[in-house]
Design an enzyme around this catalytic site. Structure first.
Site, PDB file in Angstrom:
ATOM      1  N   HIS A 155      -5.830   2.724  -4.211  1.00 50.07           N
ATOM      2  CA  HIS A 155      -5.833   2.937  -2.760  1.00 50.07           C
ATOM      3  C   HIS A 155      -6.517   4.253  -2.383  1.00 50.07           C
ATOM      4  CE1 HIS A 155      -4.701   1.937   1.243  1.00 50.07           C
ATOM      5  NE2 HIS A 155      -3.673   2.752   1.364  1.00 50.07           N
ATOM      6  N   HIS A 160      -4.123   9.708   1.011  1.00 48.58           N
ATOM      7  CA  HIS A 160      -4.219   8.788   2.145  1.00 48.58           C
ATOM      8  C   HIS A 160      -5.010   9.452   3.276  1.00 48.58           C
ATOM      9  CE1 HIS A 160      -3.033   5.677   5.016  1.00 48.58           C
ATOM     10  NE2 HIS A 160      -2.606   4.972   3.967  1.00 48.58           N
ATOM     11  N   ASP A 162       0.816  -1.213   0.000  1.00 50.07           N
ATOM     12  CA  ASP A 162       0.000   0.000   0.000  1.00 50.07           C
ATOM     13  C   ASP A 162       0.853   1.268   0.000  1.00 50.07           C
ATOM     14  OD1 ASP A 162      -2.180  -1.646   0.192  1.00 50.07           O
ATOM     15  OD2 ASP A 162      -2.960  -0.765   2.041  1.00 50.07           O
ATOM     16  N   HIS A 191       3.802  -2.395   3.199  1.00 47.50           N
ATOM     17  CA  HIS A 191       3.867  -1.040   2.642  1.00 47.50           C
ATOM     18  C   HIS A 191       5.220  -0.834   1.965  1.00 47.50           C
ATOM     19  CE1 HIS A 191       0.748  -0.834   5.728  1.00 47.50           C
ATOM     20  NE2 HIS A 191       0.240   0.182   5.049  1.00 47.50           N
TER      21      HIS A 191
END
Length: 251
Positions: free
Chosen positions: A105, A109, A54, A200
């Protein structure tokens, strides 16, 4: 079922969910939710483990993961941020060139403290479009930041033709005290055939430098899979059925 009918069914189902709960998190990232939503938790073929990353692409860090994955002979799925894709198109293209899969994603964020259907739909569609414009291929999967899948984000994914997938094992590799040993030990707790592993490839939304722990643990994670007789690879090869039907082992 045709792709058009499939997308229509997703939108209709997600609309019902959003109408009931688009403000509250769906709760599917909580422990134990995989039993209720196996496809959403990334449960796939019993002889396969999906390896996912991610928060990228990050030109500082992602190339290190690509190098190690090449050395291991493993392909993975990268859940990318649309904003990062537009800033780093070369790194984005390099992920694809190395044979890996791109997924959405989000645009940034962000946490959905005040989710709205319109904003979520706009940002998820924008991120999917960024991936398509840079690579020429449409993404298939969606994982929201922090795994918080609200009803409005579920609806946004459906409208963009994306299938939500969270994870069933993770490495807690975002913390300042993460080490290769701790990442491996944490992944190992829930690592089994059919699992989807979350790591990640950047520290963009985490403790500075923590990506090194995930990178150092990666060969050991893959070795654990192979020792157990599981193939490690991307979600595209994991056997998750769109619509949530349970897959079996590959015949």
């Amino acid at each position: 079922m045709s792709e058009r009918h499939h997308r229509g069914a997703l939108v209709r189902n997600a609309t019902l969910l959003a109408a009931a709960a688009h403000i509250a998190p769906a709760g599917t990232w909580l422990p134990g939710s995989g039993a209720l939503f196996p496809a959403l938790a990334g449960r796939g073929r019993s002889d396969h483990v999906a390896l996912t990353f991610d928060d990228g692409p990050d030109p500082r860090t992602t190339p290190h993961f690509l190098r190690v994955l090449d050395e291991l002979g493993v392909r993975a799925t990268f859940f990318v941020l649309g904003e990062a894709v537009t800033r780093s198109p070369r790194t984005t293209l390099e992920i694809v060139r190395r044979g890996h899969e791109l997924a959405v994603h989000g645009w940034t964020h962000s946490r959905p403290w005040l989710p709205t259907v319109a904003r979520d739909a706009r940002e998820v569609a924008r991120a999917a479009r960024a991936v398509r414009l840079v690579t020429g291929a449409a993404p298939r999967w969606y994982r929201p930041p922090y795994g918080i899948l609200t009803g409005s984000r579920w609806l946004a994914a459906a409208r963009a033709g994306l299938t939500p997938v969270l994870w069933s094992a993770w490495g807690r590799d975002w913390s300042a005290d993460a080490t290769a040993r701790s990442v491996l030990a944490t992944v190992r707790r829930d690592l089994r055939g059919g699992a989807t592993v979350l790591l990640h490839d950047t520290d963009r939304a985490a403790a500075p430098g923590c990506w090194r722990a995930a990178l150092a643990a990666l060969p050991a994670v893959v070795a654990e899979c192979r020792a157990a007789g599981w193939e490690a690879g991307p979600l595209a090869e994991h056997g998750i059925r769109r619509g949530g039907h349970e897959p079996g082992a590959r015949r």
